[in-house]
Design a protein around this motif. Structure first.
Motif, PDB file in Angstrom:
ATOM      1  N   VAL A  82       0.755  -1.228  -0.026  1.00 36.04           N
ATOM      2  CA  VAL A  82      -0.013   0.065  -0.094  1.00 36.04           C
ATOM      3  C   VAL A  82       0.934   1.280   0.086  1.00 36.04           C
ATOM      4  N   CYS A  83       0.651   2.186  -1.176  1.00 36.90           N
ATOM      5  CA  CYS A  83       1.667   3.035  -1.187  1.00 36.90           C
ATOM      6  C   CYS A  83       0.975   4.656  -1.226  1.00 36.90           C
ATOM      7  N   MET A  84       1.512   5.545  -0.677  1.00 42.87           N
ATOM      8  CA  MET A  84       1.068   6.784  -0.903  1.00 42.87           C
ATOM      9  C   MET A  84       2.131   7.968  -1.677  1.00 42.87           C
ATOM     10  N   ASP A  85       1.647   8.665  -2.597  1.00 42.66           N
ATOM     11  CA  ASP A  85       2.254   9.727  -3.405  1.00 42.66           C
ATOM     12  C   ASP A  85       1.869  10.919  -2.891  1.00 42.66           C
ATOM     13  N   ILE A  86       2.460  11.645  -1.815  1.00 43.76           N
ATOM     14  CA  ILE A  86       2.243  12.881  -1.554  1.00 43.76           C
ATOM     15  C   ILE A  86       3.005  13.879  -2.072  1.00 43.76           C
TER      16      ILE A  86
END
Length: 281
Positions: A82-86
């Motif tokens: 599970v990845c987040m690109d902020i």
């Protein structure tokens, strides 16, 4: 030179081989109204604003952006992550992480600039590797704030009143603000494995709003743009990073460089951005 059918293969390439292959497969088409469709990483189609002088020229002409970060993510992100690109900007890293984590994983793409978010949605729509888009800024608490957008460098937008930019003219727009912890709760994410953060000097506030996420995810890894000259309390923030993470420098070094706390002063003296890879201790 073959396209990157196995996107993970770019992790084992030399930087020169990776960049040369991307450039061999570049293509673009101007669609009008300052929008171009270009091919990046040999196969992804991305919509870009041709007025942008930051990332757009590189995507259009070279077909890649920040090879050191691209290859690092290709090495670190695994299927099911599970990845987040902020600070997703046009979604280059969102596209990459979405394929790397696969259909068994999930990618959350966070971008507050309305014009960038619009193009981000276009790019997401035409790919099989989908990601969720959150059109909000990230900080230490939810609410609303004024986003400053430098003219000609849309990716340099910041919640800071005057983001570091060579451009004299800025536009400002009110945007919704949330925290990483709130996104995790609202989207019911059972875990978070990788977070990429590039928020133009607002990194300390982002970390303030993700302490639950850090505590609840001992496997968490991050790639962040580190800008000590832009932080009000650079040493305090750096101490927090060293207390919670093993830190590696991945930009401006020949190979990934482990930084111990004794080397923190070297980081604090930087007058330009660098990129760090963080792994939970």
């Amino acid at each position: 030179m073959a396209v990157f059918n196995d996107i993970r293969s770019i992790a084992s390439m030399s930087r020169q081989e990776f960049e040369t292959t991307c450039m061999a497969h570049t293509a673009n088409a101007y669609l009008g109204d300052h929008i171009s469709l270009c091919k990046v990483l040999t196969k992804y189609k991305m919509y870009v604003d041709t007025r942008d002088l930051g990332i757009a020229p590189h995507l259009i002409m070279d077909g890649y952006w920040e090879s050191w970060l691209t290859q690092c993510l290709a090495e670190k992100v695994k299927p099911g992550f599970v990845c987040m690109d902020i600070g997703a900007n046009l979604g280059y890293y969102s596209l990459l992480m979405a394929e790397l984590c696969g259909h068994s994983g999930r990618t959350i793409s966070v971008e507050p600039n309305p014009s960038m978010a619009k193009l981000l949605r276009f790019s997401e729509f035409i790919h099989g590797w989908n990601f969720n888009i959150v059109e909000k800024a990230i900080a230490d608490k939810p609410g609303e704030a004024e986003l400053t957008i430098p003219e000609g460098s849309f990716g340099g937008a910041s919640l800071a009143s005057e983001p570091g930019s060579p451009f004299a003219k800025n536009s400002r727009v009110n945007v919704a603000v949330t925290t990483v912890d709130d996104i995790v709760q609202e989207l019911r994410l059972s875990k978070v494995d990788m977070i990429k953060i590039d928020v133009e000097g607002y990194e300390p506030q982002v970390f303030e709003g993700m302490k639950k996420t850090i505590t609840n995810n001992p496997q968490l890894q991050l790639i962040i743009e580190y800008s000590p000259f832009a932080y009000k309390e650079a040493k305090k923030f750096s101490d927090f990073l060293f207390d919670h993470f093993t830190i590696y420098r991945i930009k401006d070094v020949d190979s990934t460089e482990l930084i111990d706390k004794a080397g923190m002063q070297k980081l604090l003296e930087l007058k330009d951005h660098t990129d760090l890879y963080l792994a939970r201790k």
